[in-house]
Write an enzyme that holds these catalytic residues in place. Sequence first.
Site, short mmCIF file in Angstrom:
data_model
loop_
_atom_site.label_atom_id
_atom_site.label_comp_id
_atom_site.label_asym_id
_atom_site.label_seq_id
_atom_site.Cartn_x
_atom_site.Cartn_y
_atom_site.Cartn_z
N GLU A 136 -23.02 -2.44 -1.36
CA GLU A 136 -24.23 -2.38 -0.53
C GLU A 136 -23.94 -2.93 0.86
O GLU A 136 -23.91 -4.14 1.07
CB GLU A 136 -25.38 -3.17 -1.17
CG GLU A 136 -25.94 -2.55 -2.44
CD GLU A 136 -27.21 -3.24 -2.92
OE1 GLU A 136 -27.82 -4.00 -2.13
OE2 GLU A 136 -27.58 -3.03 -4.09
N GLU A 179 -26.36 -7.76 -9.25
CA GLU A 179 -26.46 -9.02 -8.52
C GLU A 179 -26.76 -10.20 -9.46
O GLU A 179 -27.64 -11.02 -9.21
CB GLU A 179 -27.50 -8.93 -7.41
CG GLU A 179 -27.13 -7.91 -6.32
CD GLU A 179 -28.00 -8.00 -5.08
OE1 GLU A 179 -29.09 -8.59 -5.15
OE2 GLU A 179 -27.58 -7.48 -4.03
#
Length: 716
Positions: free
Chosen positions: A257, A186
């Site tokens: 995710e 991320e």
Amino acid sequence: MEAGRVFGLCLILVGMFLVFSGGASAATGVTYDGRSLIIDGQRKLLFSGSIHYPRSTPEMWPSLIKKTKEGGIDVIQTYVFWNLHEPKLGQYDFSGRNDLVKFIKEIRSQGLYVCLRIGPFIEAEWNYGGLPFWLRDVPGMVYRTDNEPFKFHMQKFTTKIVNLMKSEGLYASQGGPIILSQIENEYANVEAAFHEKGASYIKWAGQMAVGLKTGVPWIMCKSPDAPDPVINTCNGMRCGETFAGPNSPNKPKMWTEDWTSFFQVYGTEPYIRSAEDIAFHAALFIAKNGSYINYYMYHGGTNFGRTSSSYFITGYYDQAPLDEYGLLRQPKYGHLKELHAAIKSSANPLLQGKQTILSLGPMQQAYVFEDASSGCVAFLVNNDAKVSQIQFRNNAFSLSPKSIGILQNCKNLIYETAKVNVEKNKRVTTPVQVFNVPEKWEVFRETIPAFSGTSLKANDLLEHTNLTKDKTDYLWYTSSFKPDSPCTNPSIYIESLGHVVHVFVNNALAGSGHGSRDIKVVKLQVPASLTNGQNSISILSGMVGLPDSGAYMERKSYGLTKVQISCGGTKPIDLSGSQWGYSVGLLGEKVRLQQWRNLNRVKWSMNKAGLIKNRPLTWYKTIFDGPNGDGPVGLNMSSMGKGEIWVNGVSIGRYWVSFLTPSGHPSQSIYHIPREFLKPSGNLLVVFEEEGGDPLGISLNTISVIGSNRAQSQLS
């Protein structure tokens, strides 16, 4: 459900079981194109589930993987936890719950693939985002940017893990189960903070990873500028709506995710994400050319010990398809299993066919995949908040509000995301033993250090973690104060960047305070009983985990920043620059009081009237027998305040039941004891209570589920 749909879905489930039972892990080559991953020369449509090996136990792994496979999952996705594996520079640990190789080999034995998210920064609501704390003391260190000290240690650990996997033959290029690896995590969340060094770092990270020659693709989640050939992927709840797609037409569309719930911190309620919502957005992602979906988490597990990040509860993603204990959470588990079966029944047209998008109304669309040789499948999407009547290829279909229907052969409605046909189950907690006999408890009270007894002194308030090195949550700040004249209505004002503060004046508790995930500075003013002579001031600063994310984590400070004493209406006396003495940790921690062999290193007292209840900084111990059976076990800590629990010397995590949600309930009351931590009899329970509570109300419970025959049948 109509009889035809039931029969058709049953055939699909049987067929998919045969597919899932095959030797999926026997891959020998993984590449990709703009449509999907290609394994052994064949495009693959893959469903994945996150299970983190240290958040369960080796004894739990086979059952968790088996249930995951039975849920229609093809891939197990896990992070690699740097601070577990290299707790000290150059000293590695791959034993017990840290046995990554054993975990991957168990996945392989059950015929599933692996996505290995090396990171090695991982976030994951894990203490310090997985970074070992010793990194902070490396000269010139700046995390996660074009910084030579960080890149050196990051590359060293990443190489260590890659070489370990190669030595065990675990990459698909070697015939093993690992089909993907991830570098970084991320990075888009922090890249701008590092300016041009962020872009150069992410380019370096991708090139470094590819240069390790694993023979399988690398991915970066939430990194739109992932350098070729690294695949950029999506994280979130609605990637079918939010993901701009891969940064090259030659890369597949992947969702690393898909959050099945959301993390939970103390003082908040659990986030409940419905099975229908998860199914809708998963189906939409597939309809929009997605070919890989990972559920984060499929099993969350437990943050044992001190592994949770700042303010995060000990249970992790309990609302996942497999709950904290590994029990099926219905209807989420079953509804997604049926989704996987329905989609995979049309894998060929999805992967080989041409996509056509049709408008069927102002809020209705059809995503059609069709190929002369592989057949046809259609996804009918109703985004409306009401039932929609849809005409498609001369057939009428009624779709529920906010729902996607899957048409096998573009004719037969075999699945609808808003229609759940799986019975809901309920988790039941059954007390089997209450620890309510005072004579069975023994007590040890922590000594409150005084300034004169400390060896480390400074004319300043020192930063908390510079002293603790994250080996303990606790740091004592001690000082001595003598008022120049009689002090009326004295009080102490404190500001702290730590999480918890307990103030003791002349060995008596004057008051306590704490922050939260949203309240970063603890501000506390408490009355103080001062004498005209020297007064001992001892302040215990506590942390509840380190942060797991953010730029410049190495610069963050914790602990006391201001201490003032006020006497009536006079100007406050600032003690911040006075001389302070420091003591790291608690006495019970230093002697490892939770271990059998160390119990005699302090003097325990037997219970006396009034001694056992509501005392801060108190250690309790008792002996208990394990409950019959082999189902999950948990301790109900509702009668306590805040602290940590050990069973037979192993920490099952922090507890904080006094931090209530807005509805007046603890965020977590039951704390998981894995069965393998227990013996049939003679188990040692040690509890450190920080605030004050009643151990006579602690109970031992078995955990089970009722209400779903389909769930119960798969628990055996």
